[in-house]
Enzyme design. Structure first.
Site, mmCIF file in Angstrom:
data_model
loop_
_atom_site.group_PDB
_atom_site.id
_atom_site.type_symbol
_atom_site.label_atom_id
_atom_site.label_comp_id
_atom_site.label_asym_id
_atom_site.label_seq_id
_atom_site.Cartn_x
_atom_site.Cartn_y
_atom_site.Cartn_z
ATOM 1 C CE LYS A 118 -4.281 -1.668 0.880
ATOM 2 N NZ LYS A 118 -5.729 -1.338 1.532
ATOM 3 C CE LYS A 200 -5.993 -7.978 -1.978
ATOM 4 N NZ LYS A 200 -7.038 -7.823 -1.048
ATOM 5 C CE LYS A 203 -13.321 -3.294 -0.195
ATOM 6 N NZ LYS A 203 -12.320 -2.858 0.759
HETATM 7 P P1 ATP Z 1 -8.582 -2.811 -0.891
HETATM 8 O O1 ATP Z 1 -8.292 -2.862 -2.398
HETATM 9 O O2 ATP Z 1 -9.160 -1.480 -0.420
HETATM 10 O O3 ATP Z 1 -7.248 -2.991 0.040
HETATM 11 P P2 ATP Z 1 -9.591 -5.235 -0.606
HETATM 12 O O4 ATP Z 1 -10.398 -5.536 -1.918
HETATM 13 O O5 ATP Z 1 -8.342 -5.936 -0.565
HETATM 14 O O6 ATP Z 1 -9.427 -3.753 -0.668
HETATM 15 P P3 ATP Z 1 -10.539 -5.529 2.031
HETATM 16 O O7 ATP Z 1 -11.516 -4.686 2.865
HETATM 17 O O8 ATP Z 1 -9.011 -5.312 2.410
HETATM 18 O O9 ATP Z 1 -10.741 -5.645 0.299
HETATM 19 O O10 ATP Z 1 -10.817 -6.876 2.572
HETATM 20 C C1 ATP Z 1 -12.311 -7.673 3.018
HETATM 21 C C2 ATP Z 1 -11.943 -8.955 2.900
HETATM 22 O O11 ATP Z 1 -12.009 -9.498 1.637
HETATM 23 C C3 ATP Z 1 -10.899 -9.530 3.676
HETATM 24 O O12 ATP Z 1 -11.197 -10.609 4.571
HETATM 25 C C4 ATP Z 1 -9.971 -10.037 2.493
HETATM 26 O O13 ATP Z 1 -9.151 -11.143 2.918
HETATM 27 C C5 ATP Z 1 -11.242 -10.417 1.494
HETATM 28 N N1 ATP Z 1 -10.517 -10.299 0.303
HETATM 29 C C6 ATP Z 1 -10.096 -9.032 -0.442
HETATM 30 N N2 ATP Z 1 -9.871 -9.402 -1.725
HETATM 31 C C7 ATP Z 1 -9.933 -10.542 -1.753
HETATM 32 C C8 ATP Z 1 -9.654 -11.653 -3.051
HETATM 33 N N3 ATP Z 1 -9.319 -11.102 -4.199
HETATM 34 N N4 ATP Z 1 -10.008 -12.942 -2.913
HETATM 35 C C9 ATP Z 1 -10.492 -13.291 -1.468
HETATM 36 N N5 ATP Z 1 -10.882 -12.628 -0.650
HETATM 37 C C10 ATP Z 1 -10.501 -11.288 -0.657
#
Ligand code: ATP
Ligand code: LTN
Length: 334
Positions: A118, A200, A203
């Site tokens: 990040k 991965k 969002k």
């Molecule tokens: P950001 O991009 O804002 O960091 P993010 O998409 O990684 O966000 P988080 O809010 O950090 O989302 O994660 C929420 C939940 O979703 C966590 O339990 C995380 O492990 C899960 N998660 C996030 N991205 C994935 C993915 N690509 N596959 C499976 N689980 C995910």
């Protein structure tokens, strides 16, 4: 004859209201939560304090937070059986985070890969909150004496740190915190970007074609899946050498509940176009009812605000029990 009523184990988890919730968040986290809600006493938080570690537009953040509460409910989480609330409504999170920060070493935080990723993405705003983010996450979990934390694979390192902090506190000042265990779903723990299947799905990805948003219209979902990056092998295998196809198979299995073996048998002899069409169909069928319910809930602001206030009070009551204990242990006058 006396009957012993076994106390349910407790779950805590959270998602940041920091962008459009993706199908990765859904399959990696939310969907597992809905399947666990009968067996556990569950607390699901919208972690807005975590979200501001990256710059957010205030009005957008407020909307996204309410939307995420609605999405939790729309995916099937019961707001009466479970506790669903925004993190900033329960001040004990921030208070415990300060105390736990004094039980965390900089060496430990320096090793966190999410911080490294990040900060590389936000070079102009590498703030102290981004650095101490895992301490706040430990506070979230430990505040509720959580037994199990359902998360995606990317959060494994943070959970391990939360366990280390809890153990250190318990050893230094006597038993106080339950040591939490992670829970990863069988498939879907790591859904990958549609445009770069070696990273991965996230969002906060700037490329909208890389992610499937939970609220994308059916035709948008279908088009994005059609455009997903695959490879030139031309055969449907489940292998790391074909990450795009592997990701599509994961998406298919998450939606149907099939095992990878069942999916491979189904797609034997079929081409990538057919694979994508099936993934699109399954995805639209999975998300359509959630979207309908979400739009219905968002029209009822009063209902959502009532849920937020009642549930925040429930969470606060539980959190205060732990915080009081912690304050006593560290030597504050309580
Ligand atoms: P950001 O991009 O804002 O960091 P993010 O998409 O990684 O966000 P988080 O809010 O950090 O989302 O994660 C929420 C939940 O979703 C966590 O339990 C995380 O492990 C899960 N998660 C996030 N991205 C994935 C993915 N690509 N596959 C499976 N689980 C995910
Ligand atoms: N850091 C997590 C979100 C999160 C969380 C938590 C998950 C904050 N606090 C407590 C589980 C338990 C993330 O970025 N996915």
């Amino acid at each position: 004859m006396s009957e012993t009523v076994e106390k349910k184990k407790r779950i805590f988890s959270g998602i940041q209201p920091s962008g459009n919730i993706t199908i990765g968040n859904y399959y990696g986290a939310l969907k597992n939560w809905t399947q666990m809600q009968d067996e556990y006493e569950s607390i699901y938080c919208v972690v807005d304090l975590h979200a501001i570690t990256v710059r957010q537009e205030p009005a957008k953040l407020r909307n996204k937070t309410r939307e995420l509460v609605a999405l939790y409910i729309a995916t099937g989480l019961d707001p009466v059986k479970n506790i669903i609330y925004p993190q900033s409504h329960v001040r004990q999170h921030a208070e415990l985070a300060w105390i736990l920060g004094c039980f965390t070493y900089m060496g430990e935080l320096n090793r966190m890969t999410q911080f490294k990723d990040k900060s590389a993405k936000n070079e102009s705003n590498i703030n102290a909150g981004l650095y101490t983010y895992p301490v706040l996450m430990a506070a979230d979990i430990l505040l509720f004496q959580t037994d199990v934390v359902p998360i995606g694979a990317d959060q494994k390192q943070h959970l391990e740190l939360a366990r280390d902090i809890a153990q250190r506190f318990n050893h230094t000042l006597s038993d106080t915190f339950t040591i939490p265990e992670p829970y990863f779903g069988k498939v879907g723990a790591r859904i990958m970007s549609l445009q770069d299947p070696t990273s991965k799905m996230s969002k906060s990805d700037a490329n909208p074609n890389a992610t499937l948003s939970l609220l994308d219209e059916p035709n948008i979902l279908t088009n994005k899946i059609k455009r997903a990056v695959t490879d030139s092998v031309g055969v449907i295998n489940y292998t790391n050498e074909q990450p795009g196809v592997k990701n599509l198979l994961d998406l298919y299995c998450c939606g149907t509940g099939d095992s990878i073996e069942e999916a491979l048998a189904f797609f034997e002899g079929k081409n990538y176009g057919q694979l994508k069409a099936s993934v699109a169909e399954v995805t639209v069928n999975e998300l359509k009812p959630i979207q309908d319910e979400f739009h219905r809930l968002m029209k009822d602001k009063k209902y959502l605000d009532d849920i937020i206030h009642t549930n925040s009070e429930r969470a606060s009551f539980l959190a205060e029990k732990t915080l009081r204990k912690v304050k006593k242990k560290v030597g504050f006058i309580v």
